[in-house]
Write a protein that holds these residues in place. Sequence first.
Motif, PDB file in Angstrom:
ATOM      1  N   GLU A 154      84.221  27.465  42.670  1.00  0.00           N
ATOM      2  CA  GLU A 154      85.400  26.676  42.313  1.00  0.00           C
ATOM      3  C   GLU A 154      85.232  26.049  40.928  1.00  0.00           C
ATOM      4  O   GLU A 154      86.128  26.106  40.083  1.00  0.00           O
ATOM      5  N   ASP A 155      84.072  25.454  40.734  1.00  0.00           N
ATOM      6  CA  ASP A 155      83.826  24.771  39.466  1.00  0.00           C
ATOM      7  C   ASP A 155      83.772  25.753  38.302  1.00  0.00           C
ATOM      8  O   ASP A 155      84.152  25.418  37.173  1.00  0.00           O
ATOM      9  N   GLN A 156      83.328  26.975  38.569  1.00  0.00           N
ATOM     10  CA  GLN A 156      83.290  27.976  37.506  1.00  0.00           C
ATOM     11  C   GLN A 156      84.693  28.395  37.082  1.00  0.00           C
ATOM     12  O   GLN A 156      84.930  28.713  35.918  1.00  0.00           O
ATOM     13  N   VAL A 157      85.634  28.382  38.017  1.00  0.00           N
ATOM     14  CA  VAL A 157      87.035  28.663  37.676  1.00  0.00           C
ATOM     15  C   VAL A 157      87.561  27.596  36.719  1.00  0.00           C
ATOM     16  O   VAL A 157      88.192  27.907  35.695  1.00  0.00           O
ATOM     17  N   ILE A 158      87.302  26.344  37.045  1.00  0.00           N
ATOM     18  CA  ILE A 158      87.795  25.247  36.203  1.00  0.00           C
ATOM     19  C   ILE A 158      87.090  25.243  34.855  1.00  0.00           C
ATOM     20  O   ILE A 158      87.718  25.040  33.806  1.00  0.00           O
ATOM     21  N   THR A 184      87.844  17.716  39.326  1.00  0.00           N
ATOM     22  CA  THR A 184      86.866  18.218  40.298  1.00  0.00           C
ATOM     23  C   THR A 184      87.295  19.570  40.856  1.00  0.00           C
ATOM     24  O   THR A 184      88.460  19.957  40.772  1.00  0.00           O
ATOM     25  N   GLY A 185      86.351  20.265  41.468  1.00  0.00           N
ATOM     26  CA  GLY A 185      86.630  21.536  42.117  1.00  0.00           C
ATOM     27  C   GLY A 185      86.836  21.396  43.610  1.00  0.00           C
ATOM     28  O   GLY A 185      86.747  22.382  44.356  1.00  0.00           O
ATOM     29  N   LEU A 186      87.120  20.196  44.058  1.00  0.00           N
ATOM     30  CA  LEU A 186      87.316  19.933  45.483  1.00  0.00           C
ATOM     31  C   LEU A 186      88.426  20.815  46.056  1.00  0.00           C
ATOM     32  O   LEU A 186      89.481  20.981  45.442  1.00  0.00           O
ATOM     33  N   ARG A 187      88.171  21.404  47.245  1.00  0.00           N
ATOM     34  CA  ARG A 187      89.186  22.188  47.951  1.00  0.00           C
ATOM     35  C   ARG A 187      89.365  21.644  49.364  1.00  0.00           C
ATOM     36  O   ARG A 187      88.408  21.201  50.004  1.00  0.00           O
ATOM     37  N   ALA A 188      90.572  21.716  49.857  1.00  0.00           N
ATOM     38  CA  ALA A 188      90.881  21.188  51.194  1.00  0.00           C
ATOM     39  C   ALA A 188      90.079  21.902  52.269  1.00  0.00           C
ATOM     40  O   ALA A 188      89.750  21.324  53.304  1.00  0.00           O
ATOM     41  N   LYS A 205      91.843  11.102  39.772  1.00  0.00           N
ATOM     42  CA  LYS A 205      91.067  12.300  40.121  1.00  0.00           C
ATOM     43  C   LYS A 205      92.022  13.479  40.261  1.00  0.00           C
ATOM     44  O   LYS A 205      92.966  13.432  41.044  1.00  0.00           O
ATOM     45  N   TYR A 206      91.757  14.521  39.495  1.00  0.00           N
ATOM     46  CA  TYR A 206      92.591  15.725  39.508  1.00  0.00           C
ATOM     47  C   TYR A 206      91.816  16.851  40.179  1.00  0.00           C
ATOM     48  O   TYR A 206      90.731  17.225  39.728  1.00  0.00           O
ATOM     49  N   ASN A 207      92.373  17.374  41.273  1.00  0.00           N
ATOM     50  CA  ASN A 207      91.751  18.432  42.052  1.00  0.00           C
ATOM     51  C   ASN A 207      92.612  19.697  41.963  1.00  0.00           C
ATOM     52  O   ASN A 207      93.361  20.019  42.875  1.00  0.00           O
ATOM     53  N   PRO A 208      92.525  20.442  40.863  1.00  0.00           N
ATOM     54  CA  PRO A 208      93.473  21.536  40.624  1.00  0.00           C
ATOM     55  C   PRO A 208      93.385  22.704  41.607  1.00  0.00           C
ATOM     56  O   PRO A 208      94.344  23.451  41.773  1.00  0.00           O
ATOM     57  N   LEU A 209      92.232  22.859  42.271  1.00  0.00           N
ATOM     58  CA  LEU A 209      92.066  23.979  43.200  1.00  0.00           C
ATOM     59  C   LEU A 209      92.179  23.541  44.654  1.00  0.00           C
ATOM     60  O   LEU A 209      91.787  24.283  45.564  1.00  0.00           O
ATOM     61  N   LEU A 210      92.725  22.380  44.880  1.00  0.00           N
ATOM     62  CA  LEU A 210      92.753  21.805  46.227  1.00  0.00           C
ATOM     63  C   LEU A 210      93.296  22.779  47.264  1.00  0.00           C
ATOM     64  O   LEU A 210      92.759  22.881  48.376  1.00  0.00           O
ATOM     65  N   HIS A 211      94.353  23.510  46.919  1.00  0.00           N
ATOM     66  CA  HIS A 211      95.001  24.377  47.903  1.00  0.00           C
ATOM     67  C   HIS A 211      94.700  25.866  47.693  1.00  0.00           C
ATOM     68  O   HIS A 211      95.366  26.721  48.268  1.00  0.00           O
ATOM     69  N   TRP A 212      93.720  26.173  46.873  1.00  0.00           N
ATOM     70  CA  TRP A 212      93.289  27.560  46.726  1.00  0.00           C
ATOM     71  C   TRP A 212      92.424  27.944  47.923  1.00  0.00           C
ATOM     72  O   TRP A 212      91.637  27.129  48.421  1.00  0.00           O
ATOM     73  N   ASP A 213      92.540  29.206  48.371  1.00  0.00           N
ATOM     74  CA  ASP A 213      91.638  29.678  49.410  1.00  0.00           C
ATOM     75  C   ASP A 213      90.484  30.444  48.757  1.00  0.00           C
ATOM     76  O   ASP A 213      90.502  30.751  47.563  1.00  0.00           O
ATOM     77  N   THR A 214      89.466  30.760  49.546  1.00  0.00           N
ATOM     78  CA  THR A 214      88.275  31.397  49.006  1.00  0.00           C
ATOM     79  C   THR A 214      88.560  32.756  48.367  1.00  0.00           C
ATOM     80  O   THR A 214      88.045  33.042  47.277  1.00  0.00           O
ATOM     81  N   PRO A 215      89.367  33.637  48.991  1.00  0.00           N
ATOM     82  CA  PRO A 215      89.666  34.923  48.337  1.00  0.00           C
ATOM     83  C   PRO A 215      90.296  34.762  46.956  1.00  0.00           C
ATOM     84  O   PRO A 215      89.982  35.528  46.040  1.00  0.00           O
TER      85      PRO A 215
END
Length: 243
Positions: free
Chosen positions: A51-55, A148-152, A174-184
């Motif tokens: 996740e963090d590598q995407v950001i 952050t790379g936090l995901r739900a 706090k901005y969590n841009p990938l919060l609703h991304w899934d693993t795939p």
Amino acid sequence: MDTQIETTQTATQLLHSISGLIEGLPIGEALARLVARFPGQVVFSTSFSIEDQVIAHHILSAGLPVSIFTLDTGRLFPETYSVWSGTNDKYATKIKAYYPDRQLLERYLDEKGPNAFYASVENRKECCYIRKVEPLKRALKGQAVWVTGLRAGHSPERKDHSALEWDEGNKILKYNPLLHWDTPAVKEYIDKREIPYNPLHDKGFVSIGCQPCTRAIRAGEDFRAGRWWWEDNSKKECGLHAS
């Protein structure tokens, strides 16, 4: 009490204002607006997870003026350090590290020993505080936005978070841009752009933290099972992302 009410109202107003500024925007555009609104005060914490590598790619490939830091606990996997080096090399950058306070760590180790976190939840949380939470507070001091790379999907507790929220403990947006991304979706993004990532992810390690506290998950186990596996599921947070 009046001061606390005023602070709460100000935080709520700020959150509402910034939500309107970035709502519905792609990650890159949202980050660009945040750094324009808070120049020199937007930081991104990376653990070098997928996740963090995407950001990190969004920030570094676009040359956005976002400061990137990591928390080096002293007990990370060798593979994590390799991703750190690979990221520095790919993007010609130098990611800053924050380390545990020496006196706090030495006192903990002298009194309880190097593997005391296995003995109790209290010991483990104290270890997490020394190695992660206290350094984070130093890293966030004086900043306005924490990315952050936090995901739900990371844990049941994280489903309560929002893409943009006010972190009361650190007094920061706090901005969590990938919060609703899934693993795939995360893996697809990484693969298409040939972004360095931790090879442990291909060996069943889903959430990667300190080496003594992380294992690969087994078939049928949930996302968080590989972290602090000896504890009850309801206690599996280190304190970085407390609701």
